[in-house]
Structure formats: C-alpha cells, structure tokens
Design a protein around this motif. Structure first.
Motif, short mmCIF file in Angstrom:
data_model
loop_
_atom_site.label_atom_id
_atom_site.label_comp_id
_atom_site.label_asym_id
_atom_site.label_seq_id
_atom_site.Cartn_x
_atom_site.Cartn_y
_atom_site.Cartn_z
N CYS A 6 0.85 -1.19 0.00
CA CYS A 6 0.00 0.00 0.00
C CYS A 6 0.89 1.24 0.00
O CYS A 6 1.78 1.36 0.84
CB CYS A 6 -0.90 0.01 1.23
SG CYS A 6 -1.92 1.48 1.36
N PRO A 7 0.65 2.18 -0.93
CA PRO A 7 1.48 3.38 -0.96
C PRO A 7 1.17 4.35 0.18
O PRO A 7 1.95 5.24 0.47
CB PRO A 7 1.15 4.02 -2.31
CG PRO A 7 -0.18 3.49 -2.67
CD PRO A 7 -0.29 2.13 -2.04
N ASN A 8 0.03 4.16 0.85
CA ASN A 8 -0.36 5.06 1.93
C ASN A 8 0.21 4.63 3.28
O ASN A 8 0.87 5.40 3.96
CB ASN A 8 -1.88 5.14 2.00
CG ASN A 8 -2.36 6.17 3.00
OD1 ASN A 8 -1.78 7.25 3.09
ND2 ASN A 8 -3.40 5.84 3.73
N CYS A 9 -0.03 3.37 3.67
CA CYS A 9 0.37 2.93 5.01
C CYS A 9 1.50 1.91 4.99
O CYS A 9 2.06 1.59 6.03
CB CYS A 9 -0.83 2.35 5.75
SG CYS A 9 -1.46 0.80 5.06
N GLY A 10 1.86 1.37 3.81
CA GLY A 10 2.97 0.42 3.72
C GLY A 10 2.57 -1.02 3.98
O GLY A 10 3.44 -1.88 4.12
N TRP A 11 1.29 -1.31 4.08
CA TRP A 11 0.81 -2.66 4.34
C TRP A 11 1.21 -3.57 3.18
O TRP A 11 1.07 -3.21 2.02
CB TRP A 11 -0.71 -2.64 4.49
CG TRP A 11 -1.32 -3.98 4.76
CD1 TRP A 11 -1.81 -4.84 3.85
CD2 TRP A 11 -1.48 -4.59 6.03
NE1 TRP A 11 -2.29 -5.95 4.46
CE2 TRP A 11 -2.10 -5.84 5.81
CE3 TRP A 11 -1.18 -4.22 7.32
CZ2 TRP A 11 -2.41 -6.69 6.85
CZ3 TRP A 11 -1.49 -5.08 8.34
CH2 TRP A 11 -2.09 -6.30 8.11
N ASP A 12 1.72 -4.76 3.50
CA ASP A 12 2.09 -5.74 2.48
C ASP A 12 0.92 -6.68 2.24
O ASP A 12 0.43 -7.32 3.17
CB ASP A 12 3.31 -6.55 2.90
CG ASP A 12 4.58 -5.72 2.92
OD1 ASP A 12 4.66 -4.79 2.10
OD2 ASP A 12 5.47 -5.99 3.74
N HIS A 35 -5.94 -3.31 -12.14
CA HIS A 35 -6.90 -3.96 -11.25
C HIS A 35 -6.89 -3.17 -9.95
O HIS A 35 -5.84 -2.78 -9.45
CB HIS A 35 -6.50 -5.42 -11.00
CG HIS A 35 -7.31 -6.08 -9.96
ND1 HIS A 35 -8.63 -6.41 -10.15
CD2 HIS A 35 -7.00 -6.47 -8.70
CE1 HIS A 35 -9.09 -6.97 -9.05
NE2 HIS A 35 -8.12 -7.03 -8.16
N ILE A 36 -8.07 -2.95 -9.37
CA ILE A 36 -8.19 -2.16 -8.16
C ILE A 36 -8.31 -3.09 -6.95
O ILE A 36 -9.17 -3.97 -6.91
CB ILE A 36 -9.43 -1.24 -8.22
CG1 ILE A 36 -9.38 -0.34 -9.44
CG2 ILE A 36 -9.58 -0.44 -6.94
CD1 ILE A 36 -8.22 0.63 -9.47
N GLU A 37 -7.45 -2.89 -5.97
CA GLU A 37 -7.52 -3.57 -4.69
C GLU A 37 -7.65 -2.50 -3.62
O GLU A 37 -7.16 -1.38 -3.79
CB GLU A 37 -6.25 -4.37 -4.42
CG GLU A 37 -6.18 -5.69 -5.14
CD GLU A 37 -7.11 -6.74 -4.56
OE1 GLU A 37 -7.24 -6.83 -3.33
OE2 GLU A 37 -7.69 -7.46 -5.37
N CYS A 42 -6.06 0.50 5.68
CA CYS A 42 -6.48 1.91 5.60
C CYS A 42 -7.53 2.16 4.53
O CYS A 42 -7.95 3.30 4.34
CB CYS A 42 -5.27 2.81 5.37
SG CYS A 42 -4.50 2.59 3.75
N GLN A 43 -7.94 1.13 3.79
CA GLN A 43 -8.94 1.23 2.72
C GLN A 43 -8.50 2.12 1.56
O GLN A 43 -9.31 2.64 0.83
CB GLN A 43 -10.30 1.71 3.27
CG GLN A 43 -10.91 0.76 4.27
CD GLN A 43 -11.07 -0.65 3.71
OE1 GLN A 43 -11.55 -0.83 2.60
NE2 GLN A 43 -10.66 -1.65 4.47
#
Length: 113
Positions: A6-12, A35-37, A42-43
C-alpha cells in the motif's frame, strides 16, 4: 502469488493465484489496464497493473513445474578454484582518518630564566 504494498500505510498484501486469474479475466472483459484492490488496513485504493499480474501468474506456473523435475547435480569445484577464490580479496576502502595529514607540531614555548 503476487505481492503488493500500500502506498499510503505500507501494508504488504498478497494475491493468490486464483485471485490473479480472476483479476486478469475481469480486466480483459472491460479492457482495463489496472486492477483495483483496497488496502485492508487503511482502505486506500491500490492500482495493480494487469500486465504485472499476467506475468506473475505465468511465471508461477513454470516454477511449479520445475520444482517437480529433478535438478541436475552441481559439479564439485576443484581445489584450485576454491583456493583461488580464497586468495582474491578486494582492497579495503581507505578511511577518512587515513587520508588526513598529521597535524604540524607547534614549537615548544621558550622558558624565561
């Protein structure tokens, strides 16, 4: 498995092979390039390029087939090759302290009699 971050929170995050195949099929139906995930933490909307999903899914299939096949035995290295490898060393990097010139000594103070 396709791994994304995730580019926002860094979640893998990870996508299974089945999810990859479904995402590629859906993108082909609507002629999408991404494709959208959604990040489960953080949604945030994460756009995954379909080309990368396609290559990741095709790269996983041959890797699974190769793991079932027997790997050829590696050639043992000769004693000369092992010895030559141990002898070759890279020169150590010079430190900043080694490059500095020693400080000039001041002359001793004169004594009064």
């Amino acid at each position: 498995m396709y791994k994304w971050q995730c580019p926002n929170c860094g979640w893998d995050g990870q996508m299974t092979d089945e999810a990859q195949a479904m995402a590629v099929a859906e993108a082909d139906n609507i002629q999408a390039t991404h494709h959208i995930e959604h990040c489960p933490r953080c949604q945030w909307v994460v756009r995954l390029p379909v080309d990368l999903l396609r290559t990741a899914s095709t790269a996983a299939k041959p890797a699974a087939q190769k793991s079932t096949a027997q790997k050829p035995a590696a050639k043992p290295k000769s004693v000369k090759q092992v010895a030559a490898k141990k002898l070759v060393k890279k020169p150590a990097a010079k430190t900043a302290a080694a490059k500095k010139k020693p400080a000039a000594k001041k002359p001793a103070a004169k004594r009064k009699k």
